[in-house]
Design an enzyme around this catalytic site. Structure first.
Site, mmCIF file in Angstrom:
data_model
loop_
_atom_site.group_PDB
_atom_site.id
_atom_site.type_symbol
_atom_site.label_atom_id
_atom_site.label_comp_id
_atom_site.label_asym_id
_atom_site.label_seq_id
_atom_site.Cartn_x
_atom_site.Cartn_y
_atom_site.Cartn_z
ATOM 1 N N SER A 279 0.799 -1.228 0.000
ATOM 2 C CA SER A 279 0.000 0.000 0.000
ATOM 3 C C SER A 279 0.833 1.280 0.000
ATOM 4 O O SER A 279 0.320 2.349 -0.294
ATOM 5 C CB SER A 279 -0.939 0.018 1.205
ATOM 6 O OG SER A 279 -0.218 0.152 2.411
ATOM 7 N N LYS B 245 1.116 4.558 6.902
ATOM 8 C CA LYS B 245 0.541 5.417 5.866
ATOM 9 C C LYS B 245 1.244 6.778 5.896
ATOM 10 O O LYS B 245 2.051 7.063 6.774
ATOM 11 C CB LYS B 245 -0.965 5.628 6.089
ATOM 12 C CG LYS B 245 -1.805 4.352 6.130
ATOM 13 C CD LYS B 245 -1.877 3.624 4.805
ATOM 14 C CE LYS B 245 -2.709 2.340 4.930
ATOM 15 N NZ LYS B 245 -2.658 1.524 3.681
#
Length: 256
Positions: A70, A141
């Site tokens: 991701s 993230k």
């Protein structure tokens, strides 16, 4: 006289013969005694080093195994990164562009994953050394919006905008757009809007807009900032920063 001489010769010859034998026995005894002591000392030192390493990982610098794609191309599957746990301990707060590890319970996950207590403890200890995947509630993230920011996607040119300013996201995965999901949100105080760099392969704040918390991550849930790459050796070094958010106006200065 001859008899005395013979006795004297026997005494002289028997002395050295007895000496080495006794010395050899005492040496063997010492060796047998030293073995267990050395082994016990080695085990103790090993345990001491392990405890010291776990404490260092818990409070200062933690290895973290990247479990998914991701965050590509910034971080790849299998990378071991070093998370700086002191980055936000002394009054500093996450900034736009920082890559952080955080506990997603209550934002990305509504409940903590169920796991056996002993298994969770052992897994946590191994994960804290970067030897296995992190807990299911831990995520990595990029911070895109901080408290008070208005984050919009996308404008007429397909760009992300923060407080009215377009963001040139050069770190995105080649071929990805800033978002296939349209959104217009204002980040609450002490919350963060998180997005992966591989936008088409990242479940992030966008996926939790309709849930309690709206996908916003509490600042207090941030574990630390990813500052270095520790593995593989070919990528060893500090994590490259970004100037994509340079010049973004403070939240209270943006225009609707």
């Amino acid at each position: 006289m001859d008899t005395e001489a013979q006795h004297t010769e026997r005494d002289r010859s028997s002395g050295p013969a007895d000496g080495p034998e006794e010395g050899s026995r005492s040496t063997h005894v010492r060796d047998r005694q030293a073995g267990p002591v050395s082994w016990g000392r080695t085990v103790f030192l090993g345990m001491l080093c392990t405890v010291a390493l776990l404490l260092f990982s818990a409070f200062v610098l933690q290895p973290f195994l990247i479990p998914s794609g991701s965050m590509q191309p910034t971080l790849r599957v299998g990378d071991r990164v070093l998370v700086n746990k002191l980055a936000y301990r002394f009054g500093s707060e996450p900034r736009r562009g920082d890559v952080v590890v955080f506990d997603g319970t209550g934002s990305f996950l509504q409940e903590e994953p169920e796991e056996n207590a002993v298994g969770a403890l052992l897994r946590g200890a191994v994960a804290s050394l970067g030897l296995t995947e992190p807990a299911g509630s831990d995520f990595v993230k990029r911070v895109v919006g901080v408290g008070g920011d208005r984050v919009v996607c996308c404008d007429q040119r397909g760009r992300l905008r923060v407080n009215g300013a377009a963001v040139d996201e050069t770190y995105l995965h080649p071929g990805d757009r800033p978002s296939d999901v349209a959104f217009d949100i204002v980040v609450p105080d002490d919350r963060l809007w998180m997005m992966g760099d591989h936008r088409s392969n990242s479940r992030d704040s966008r996926d939790h807009l309709g849930q309690p918390g709206g996908g916003m991550v509490p600042v207090e849930r941030v574990i630390g900032r990813v500052d270095w790459l520790g593995w593989p050796l070919g990528r060893l070094g500090s994590l490259e920063g970004t100037d994509a958010f340079t010049g973004i106006r403070p939240p209270d200065a943006h225009h609707g």
